[in-house]
Structures are given as structure tokens and as C-alpha cells.
Design an enzyme around this catalytic site. Structure first.
Site, PDB file in Angstrom:
ATOM      1  N   MET A   1      -0.141   1.155   5.210  1.00 31.45           N
ATOM      2  CA  MET A   1      -0.899   1.456   6.424  1.00 31.45           C
ATOM      3  C   MET A   1      -1.996   0.420   6.614  1.00 31.45           C
ATOM      4  O   MET A   1      -2.577  -0.063   5.647  1.00 31.45           O
ATOM      5  CB  MET A   1      -1.537   2.851   6.265  1.00 31.45           C
TER       6      MET A   1
ATOM      7  N   SER B   1       0.857  -1.192   0.000  1.00 29.41           N
ATOM      8  CA  SER B   1       0.000   0.000   0.000  1.00 29.41           C
ATOM      9  C   SER B   1       0.893   1.241   0.000  1.00 29.41           C
ATOM     10  O   SER B   1       1.719   1.380  -0.903  1.00 29.41           O
ATOM     11  CB  SER B   1      -0.958  -0.024   1.201  1.00 29.41           C
ATOM     12  N   THR B   2       0.788   2.095   1.013  1.00 31.88           N
ATOM     13  CA  THR B   2       1.534   3.357   1.031  1.00 31.88           C
ATOM     14  C   THR B   2       3.040   3.116   0.897  1.00 31.88           C
ATOM     15  O   THR B   2       3.626   2.401   1.687  1.00 31.88           O
ATOM     16  CB  THR B   2       1.258   4.118   2.354  1.00 31.88           C
TER      17      THR B   2
ATOM     18  N   ASP C   1      -4.505  -4.808   5.999  1.00 26.62           N
ATOM     19  CA  ASP C   1      -4.996  -5.587   4.853  1.00 26.62           C
ATOM     20  C   ASP C   1      -4.009  -6.704   4.526  1.00 26.62           C
ATOM     21  O   ASP C   1      -2.821  -6.455   4.316  1.00 26.62           O
ATOM     22  CB  ASP C   1      -5.178  -4.674   3.639  1.00 26.62           C
TER      23      ASP C   1
END
Length: 349
Positions: free
Chosen positions: A289, A170-171, A292
Site C-alpha cells: 500500500m 509491504s502488504t 514508498d
């Protein structure tokens, strides 16, 4: 009580600066300490105001956002959220910005501006809070290499049709993914990737990775076959899962609900890999973050797969890897620059 996050808004439009300032200041956890109409003014205000996070318009006169990042990050690394147009050029420049140190981006609304603006401000607030915790220290004194250079593969690998590598991010993930997949040899087993990103951006990201890798990279389509030398990236706003069909593996790509707050979701992909690939899989959790994919990676490990996660020091945000490791989903934490090598070791072992 924690201090509000100090934000500097950089945009050439006075109206946008005003809208963003008002919208962000409505959140008690954020305070806009100033704004700038171009990167030259921004540079002086960064030194004077010492913000925690910048919001930066992608396309500006005198110097675009990417050129500004190139100059800023090696000298004064700060978490930056790009404010991007949904045009093709806007998407391209946004991906450039991510490769030069931006943490994340939000897109300007195209239609129904009033409602779209409200949801954009909400998304921007969330991403500013994530960015304020991000680690950008590795950009200090960074020297840029030519991105088009394909890295020398870690080492050759015996070709295997029954193995699958599943990567979640992700991020900060676009750069982490590039670092890893450009180091894999052409004989690497099929790879499936979920990177949290909106529609349109995933296709462009896949095309960019394809130009940098020895392996073939594409945005996944329903029933695409997973095979050695190929990397499939989940499309934005669709869930991607893996299934076995006779003697081959393929992906199922279709619209679906948010899972762990995301579509595509790492959780969906990794749970399917656990069920259909089992001990023939290797799972990798990268910077991001939230949590997930943590339970999906645990399911993979319980099914006999080998699993690793990126270590804290090399993560932009040590959320997803930490969650996967803490519940026993990831066997060990590995620095980003050693992950490709580790994956090859696990496949060879």
C-alpha cells in the site's frame, strides 16, 4: 456515500472482543458486524454475516489462527488481519499466518496497555481499510506445498561482484519475497530487501527465508557486505542504505526518521542504490500500500538501473508497484511467478 467495511472480530477473550469492537466502531468507515470466541463459531458467522474483513487472534483454544486460515482460505478467501502477541511464539505463528493467507498483522501492547491499546486500534483501523481493498482471490482452491522444499533455481548465472538487486515490499510482501528469492541460484548477485515490518519480526522472517533459500539470508547489520549469494533484509525500525566502499558494496544500518511513513523505507534504500550502484543495479517493487520507494525507483532508473514492478493481477495490494510504474520508475509490470526469471534476464543482458 461508501458503505462501511464489515468486520468480524475473532478472539477467545471476551474483554479483547469488546475492546476491539468498541474501538473499531468509533471509526465511521468500519462497522463490526459480529464477533466469535473461536474458529468453529467464526466459520458459521462468516457464512451468515458475510464480512469484508476478519480480525483473528493468533493463539486460540480448540484451533489456532494458522490452522483456521489453512482451512478457510482455499474455500472462502477473505482478507484477514492477525492480532499477534509480541512473544517469540507469537511472532513465529504470525509469520506462519502470513504464509497461509493473512494480509497483515498488528501486535498487542506489552507495556503501557492503555496508550498502547489506543495506538493498536488506530493501526488496526488503517490496516482493515487497506485489507478491504486487497486481492485474495488467488487463495481459492489453493493447494499447500511443503514450504521447506527449496525451489529449483530459474537457471545458473555467471557470478558478478559489481551488481546489486534491490527489492521493496509491504502488504502481502512476505509471500511475494519468498516466491522470488527461493528461485535464485547461489551465484545471484547480492540482494538488499526492505519489507515493512516491526523489529523482531524482520529477524525471524530472515531466519525463515534462510531455511528456504539456496542463498544465505540474514537480517542486515551495519557495515554488512553485499556480495553474491547473500540476501540482506533491513531490520525493523532502522533505515538501511547502500554505499560503495572501495571495491565493495556494504549497507549502512542505523535508526532514522520515518520516510514515506516508514522505517525501514524502500525510498531510502533505492535512492542510495541509485547514487552508489547506478547502472549496475536491478530494482524490483512488490505488492504494498502507498507509494514508498516510487521516487527512489525512478532515481534508480534515471541512474541507468533496470527496474520492474509486480503486476496488478498477482499483487495483494497494487499500490507501490502502481505508483512506481505510473511515474516511470518501473520499466514494466511483471507477474509474480515470472519476476525471478525476469531479474536473471536483466542481469544477464
Amino acid at each position: 456515500m461508501t458503505k462501511p467495511i464489515r468486520v468480524l472480530v475473532i478472539d477467545d477473550s471476551a474483554l479483547v472482543r469488546d475492546v476491539l469492537t468498541k474501538g473499531l466502531n468509533m471509526d465511521p468507515g468500519i462497522t463490526v458486524v459480529g464477533s466469535a470466541s473461536d474458529p468453529y463459531i467464526a466459520r458459521d458467522r462468516i457464512v451468515k454475516l458475510n464480512p469484508d474483513v476478519l480480525t483473528l487472534d493468533v493463539e486460540m483454544p480448540r484451533m489456532d489462527g494458522v490452522e483456521f486460515l489453512r482451512k478457510l482460505m482455499p474455500q472462502y478467501p477473505l482478507p484477514v488481519i492477525m492480532v499477534s502477541a509480541l512473544t517469540e511464539r507469537g511472532k513465529q505463528v504470525t509469520l506462519d499466518a502470513l504464509s497461509f493467507g493473512a494480509i497483515d498483522f498488528v501486535t498487542k501492547p506489552k507495556a503501557d496497555v492503555a496508550r498502547g491499546l489506543e495506538s493498536m486500534i488506530m493501526e488496526l483501523r488503517t490496516k482493515i481499510k487497506i485489507a478491504s481493498t486487497a486481492n485474495v482471490s488467488h487463495w481459492k482452491q489453493k493447494r499447500y506445498t511443503d514450504e521447506t522444499r527449496i525451489q529449483k533455481p530459474v537457471r545458473a548465472l555467471a557470478e558478478s561482484t559489481d551488481k546489486v538487486i534491490a527489492i521493496g515490499a509491504s502488504t502481502g510482501g512476505t509471500e511475494a519475497i519468498r516466491e522470488i528469492i527461493t528461485r535464485f541460484p547461489i551465484t545471484t548477485p547480492g540482494i538488499v530487501i526492505v519489507q515493512h515490518m516491526p523489529p523482531g519480526f524482520t529477524k525471524m522472517f530472515a531466519e525463515r527465508m534462510n531455511s528456504l533459500c539456496i542463498m544465505d539470508v540474514k537480517e542486515a547489520e551495519d557495515k554488512d557486505r553485499i556480495m553474491p549469494g547473500r540476501i540482506l533484509i533491513a531490520p525493523g525500525a532502522k533505515q538501511m542504505s547502500v554505499k560503495r566502499s572501495g571495491g565493495i558494496y556494504e549497507v549502512i544500518v542505523k535508526p532514522g526518521d520515518l520516510v514515506c511513513g516508514h522505517c525501514p523505507s524502500v525510498e531510502v534504500m533505492m535512492n542510495s542504490v541509485a547514487e552508489h550502484v547506478g547502472a549496475n543495479a536491478v530494482g524490483v517493487m512488490l505488492t504494498g500500500m502507498g507509494r514508498d520507494g516510487a521516487n527512489g525507483m525512478l532515481a534508480m532508473r534515471n541512474a541507468g538501473a533496470r527496474t520492474i514492478a509486480q503486476d496488478e493481477a498477482s499483487c495483494v495490494v497494487f499500490g507501490m508497484p502502481k505508483e512506481a510504474y505510473n511515474i516511470g520508475g518501473a520499466e514494466q509490470l511483471v507477474p509474480l511467478n515470472k519476476i525471478a526469471e525476469k531479474v536473471i534476464d536483466l542481469l544477464s543482458g
